[in-house]
Design a protein around this motif. Sequence first.
Motif, PDB file in Angstrom:
ATOM      1  N   LEU A  20       0.772  -1.169  -0.082  1.00 30.39           N
ATOM      2  CA  LEU A  20      -0.201   0.242  -0.023  1.00 30.39           C
ATOM      3  C   LEU A  20       0.876   1.362  -0.038  1.00 30.39           C
ATOM      4  CD1 LEU A  20      -2.741  -1.183   2.490  1.00 30.39           C
ATOM      5  CD2 LEU A  20      -2.984  -0.533  -0.182  1.00 30.39           C
ATOM      6  N   CYS A  25      -0.094   5.141  -0.258  1.00 30.61           N
ATOM      7  CA  CYS A  25      -1.148   5.039   0.916  1.00 30.61           C
ATOM      8  C   CYS A  25      -0.693   4.828   2.050  1.00 30.61           C
ATOM      9  CB  CYS A  25      -2.081   3.977   0.474  1.00 30.61           C
ATOM     10  SG  CYS A  25      -3.600   3.579   1.742  1.00 30.61           S
ATOM     11  N   ALA A  27      -0.652   3.049   5.697  1.00 24.34           N
ATOM     12  CA  ALA A  27      -1.118   1.862   6.028  1.00 24.34           C
ATOM     13  C   ALA A  27      -0.827   1.514   7.521  1.00 24.34           C
ATOM     14  CB  ALA A  27      -1.084   0.720   5.218  1.00 24.34           C
ATOM     15  N   LEU A  47      -8.311  -3.041   4.575  1.00 20.66           N
ATOM     16  CA  LEU A  47      -7.586  -4.384   4.059  1.00 20.66           C
ATOM     17  C   LEU A  47      -7.711  -5.421   4.574  1.00 20.66           C
ATOM     18  CD1 LEU A  47      -4.566  -4.643   1.374  1.00 20.66           C
ATOM     19  CD2 LEU A  47      -4.720  -6.197   3.323  1.00 20.66           C
ATOM     20  N   GLU A 205       0.279  -9.108  -3.333  1.00 26.64           N
ATOM     21  CA  GLU A 205       1.342  -8.348  -2.344  1.00 26.64           C
ATOM     22  C   GLU A 205       2.588  -9.068  -2.778  1.00 26.64           C
ATOM     23  OE1 GLU A 205       0.191 -11.993   0.277  1.00 26.64           O
ATOM     24  OE2 GLU A 205      -0.773 -10.409  -1.206  1.00 26.64           O
ATOM     25  N   PHE A 219      -3.435  -2.893  -6.091  1.00 22.56           N
ATOM     26  CA  PHE A 219      -3.344  -1.815  -5.116  1.00 22.56           C
ATOM     27  C   PHE A 219      -3.748  -0.321  -5.329  1.00 22.56           C
ATOM     28  CE2 PHE A 219      -0.925  -5.583  -3.622  1.00 22.56           C
ATOM     29  CZ  PHE A 219      -1.519  -5.940  -2.252  1.00 22.56           C
ATOM     30  N   VAL A 223      -6.654   1.967  -3.922  1.00 20.24           N
ATOM     31  CA  VAL A 223      -6.423   3.382  -3.445  1.00 20.24           C
ATOM     32  C   VAL A 223      -7.344   4.347  -4.295  1.00 20.24           C
ATOM     33  CG1 VAL A 223      -4.679   5.119  -3.234  1.00 20.24           C
ATOM     34  CG2 VAL A 223      -4.165   2.787  -2.494  1.00 20.24           C
TER      35      VAL A 223
END
Length: 226
Positions: A20, A25, A27, A47, A205, A219, A223
């Motif tokens: 992220l 973003c 996180a 998430l 990921e 991802f 976002v």
Amino acid sequence: MKKAAIIGSPALHPNYKTALEKVSCQAVIFSDASYIKKHPETFDGLLLPGGGDVPASLSDYSFLTGTFPACGCNPASSSSSSSDYFLDLEQLDALNLFYKMNKPVFGICKGMQLINLYFGGTIRHVADRDLHQHPERDAFHPADNQPGSFLHALYGPHMLINSSHHQCIDTPAKNLQVIQRARDGEAEAVCHLSCPVFGTQWHPERMPKLPCQDAILLFRYFVSLL
């Protein structure tokens, strides 16, 4: 900068946080839902990461009657095959909160399974020696994206995905659409029909960057919804 909450383990799930952060973003990983329940305005999205096995249906979780959608919850049920039972409850609690606020939720592997359970679907174990059953390492295989879905827009009709699980969706929830399937028919991604909630059975990921396919786009899409 947008901000997303991750309900999981700071020790086990830092790669979700890193993914992220790569798409600008912020996180934060929490081991339970207590903080976000007190400060729901702090976060733009949620998430739900991968993890251990989950029970076959939402009715296998205790203490849920009257809290979540009517899915046949049984408060008398106390047995569970989940290896993360109480974490599951915290994740379901967080999912319930963000869903009611109409804020985006992205579930990965176990996270997608919890989304399916929350909305009334069921889970089953994958058969022995199935191409998906690799709980300790990734197996790569092709999958087909539903035309008109965001996955189709991001990656086209076909893509390569990774599997590292031995559970999958059995019955999809009625208000979820399966938008990606493996060649054997297994559901590999779902999205809600009217809310910004979606999930993948595979692990973006930790997907390597492939020619014409970069998992980080997923991802970035998440976002963009925040």
